[in-house]
Design a protein around this motif. Structure first.
Motif, mmCIF file in Angstrom:
data_model
loop_
_atom_site.group_PDB
_atom_site.id
_atom_site.type_symbol
_atom_site.label_atom_id
_atom_site.label_comp_id
_atom_site.label_asym_id
_atom_site.label_seq_id
_atom_site.Cartn_x
_atom_site.Cartn_y
_atom_site.Cartn_z
ATOM 1 N N TYR A 124 0.844 -1.197 0.000
ATOM 2 C CA TYR A 124 0.000 0.000 0.000
ATOM 3 C C TYR A 124 0.879 1.247 0.000
ATOM 4 O O TYR A 124 1.766 1.400 0.826
ATOM 5 C CB TYR A 124 -0.913 0.001 1.234
ATOM 6 C CG TYR A 124 -1.813 1.213 1.294
ATOM 7 C CD1 TYR A 124 -2.909 1.323 0.459
ATOM 8 C CD2 TYR A 124 -1.549 2.257 2.176
ATOM 9 C CE1 TYR A 124 -3.742 2.433 0.499
ATOM 10 C CE2 TYR A 124 -2.368 3.368 2.232
ATOM 11 C CZ TYR A 124 -3.459 3.457 1.395
ATOM 12 O OH TYR A 124 -4.277 4.553 1.435
ATOM 13 N N PRO A 127 -3.659 6.328 -1.254
ATOM 14 C CA PRO A 127 -4.934 6.145 -1.951
ATOM 15 C C PRO A 127 -4.856 6.171 -3.471
ATOM 16 O O PRO A 127 -5.808 5.801 -4.141
ATOM 17 C CB PRO A 127 -5.805 7.293 -1.424
ATOM 18 C CG PRO A 127 -4.834 8.312 -0.917
ATOM 19 C CD PRO A 127 -3.623 7.554 -0.465
ATOM 20 N N GLN A 132 -4.686 -1.450 -2.952
ATOM 21 C CA GLN A 132 -5.733 -0.758 -2.203
ATOM 22 C C GLN A 132 -6.286 -1.687 -1.122
ATOM 23 O O GLN A 132 -6.409 -2.893 -1.327
ATOM 24 C CB GLN A 132 -6.869 -0.325 -3.130
ATOM 25 C CG GLN A 132 -6.467 0.731 -4.129
ATOM 26 C CD GLN A 132 -6.168 2.053 -3.456
ATOM 27 O OE1 GLN A 132 -6.954 2.543 -2.651
ATOM 28 N NE2 GLN A 132 -5.020 2.625 -3.770
ATOM 29 N N VAL A 133 -6.607 -1.102 0.011
ATOM 30 C CA VAL A 133 -7.189 -1.861 1.114
ATOM 31 C C VAL A 133 -8.394 -1.089 1.619
ATOM 32 O O VAL A 133 -8.282 0.091 1.939
ATOM 33 C CB VAL A 133 -6.164 -2.046 2.265
ATOM 34 C CG1 VAL A 133 -6.799 -2.810 3.410
ATOM 35 C CG2 VAL A 133 -4.915 -2.751 1.762
ATOM 36 N N GLN A 134 -9.522 -1.735 1.643
ATOM 37 C CA GLN A 134 -10.746 -1.118 2.154
ATOM 38 C C GLN A 134 -11.390 -2.058 3.164
ATOM 39 O O GLN A 134 -11.532 -3.245 2.895
ATOM 40 C CB GLN A 134 -11.744 -0.854 1.019
ATOM 41 C CG GLN A 134 -11.314 0.180 0.034
ATOM 42 C CD GLN A 134 -11.369 1.571 0.617
ATOM 43 O OE1 GLN A 134 -12.307 1.930 1.327
ATOM 44 N NE2 GLN A 134 -10.355 2.364 0.338
ATOM 45 N N ARG A 135 -11.756 -1.520 4.304
ATOM 46 C CA ARG A 135 -12.490 -2.297 5.295
ATOM 47 C C ARG A 135 -13.656 -1.434 5.742
ATOM 48 O O ARG A 135 -13.527 -0.227 5.868
ATOM 49 C CB ARG A 135 -11.602 -2.648 6.485
ATOM 50 C CG ARG A 135 -10.412 -3.518 6.079
ATOM 51 C CD ARG A 135 -9.531 -3.871 7.256
ATOM 52 N NE ARG A 135 -10.184 -4.887 8.062
ATOM 53 C CZ ARG A 135 -10.339 -4.813 9.383
ATOM 54 N NH1 ARG A 135 -9.910 -3.763 10.036
ATOM 55 N NH2 ARG A 135 -10.935 -5.784 10.038
ATOM 56 N N SER A 136 -14.788 -2.070 5.979
ATOM 57 C CA SER A 136 -15.959 -1.306 6.365
ATOM 58 C C SER A 136 -16.880 -2.175 7.200
ATOM 59 O O SER A 136 -16.806 -3.402 7.162
ATOM 60 C CB SER A 136 -16.711 -0.828 5.113
ATOM 61 O OG SER A 136 -17.835 -0.083 5.477
ATOM 62 N N TYR A 152 -22.017 -5.041 -6.753
ATOM 63 C CA TYR A 152 -20.576 -5.291 -6.759
ATOM 64 C C TYR A 152 -20.195 -6.080 -8.010
ATOM 65 O O TYR A 152 -19.236 -5.740 -8.702
ATOM 66 C CB TYR A 152 -20.189 -6.043 -5.482
ATOM 67 C CG TYR A 152 -18.753 -6.522 -5.452
ATOM 68 C CD1 TYR A 152 -17.715 -5.642 -5.164
ATOM 69 C CD2 TYR A 152 -18.437 -7.853 -5.709
ATOM 70 C CE1 TYR A 152 -16.396 -6.078 -5.121
ATOM 71 C CE2 TYR A 152 -17.126 -8.285 -5.668
ATOM 72 C CZ TYR A 152 -16.111 -7.407 -5.389
ATOM 73 O OH TYR A 152 -14.814 -7.837 -5.358
#
Length: 194
Positions: A124, A127, A132-136, A152
């Protein structure tokens, strides 16, 4: 592409093929390089050409790869990967042998996905970088979650390209999506879960 209406026996055979580590490496190589023959694969994967030839034929039997007729001649056969999409059915509906084969594929994928997860964090670079790393975490109804998954998939279709149609500068990108609700229990004294 395998028929979406596969029988349990056909799915079991498919999962056994996908759960074989060497076949997985062959599919990964073909995905990255587009084509190969048994000799190239033997050299690149550290196997004998007899072994890679055997596994190529098994992958072709599963309609995961196809021979490139215009490049093949005599004993030299060239292969390319075919587009592939499959959704595993509800495990509760699977025969025991099918479930065991599907679990073997899952274990192999978990190992691969863990490696990708670690690489994504290591590589990484902000942005605007490739990794890319996305956590939600959100609250959703089951219907909203299923709608999200459909959208998706539509985004993947919209932004993704087949290898032969990819624009200049495109690279293979590994995307993973998981959605897991909190376990059934209590939160602040209120029941949670289905």
């Amino acid at each position: 592409m395998p028929d979406p209406e596969l029988t349990s026996l056909e799915r079991t055979a498919l999962y056994k093929s996908l759960g074989n580590p060497l076949r997985r490496r062959i599919l990964d190589y073909l995905g990255r390089h587009g084509e190969a023959n048994s000799t190239v694969l033997a050299r690149e994967l550290g196997e004998s050409s007899g072994t890679t030839s055997y596994h190529l034929r098994k992958l072709a039997d599963q309609h995961l790869i196809e021979e490139i007729a215009e490049k093949s001649g005599g004993r030299e056969r060239w292969w390319r990967a075919l587009p592939f999409s499959h959704t595993t059915p509800d495990p509760a509906t699977m025969a025991p042998e099918e479930l065991a084969a599907a679990e073997g594929v899952a274990r192999l994928r978990i190992e691969m996905d863990t490696g990708l997860y670690l690489r994504a964090h290591k590589e990484y670079a902000g942005p605007e970088g490739w990794a890319q790393v996305q956590r939600s975490g959100n609250w959703m109804t089951r219907e909203e979650l299923l709608d999200f998954v459909r959208e998706y998939r539509a985004l993947l279709d919209r932004y993704g390209h087949a290898r032969e149609d990819a624009p200049d500068g495109a690279r293979p990108v590994h995307l993973r999506f998981y959605a897991v609700p909190d376990a059934v229990g209590e939160w602040q004294g209120e029941p949670t879960g289905p």
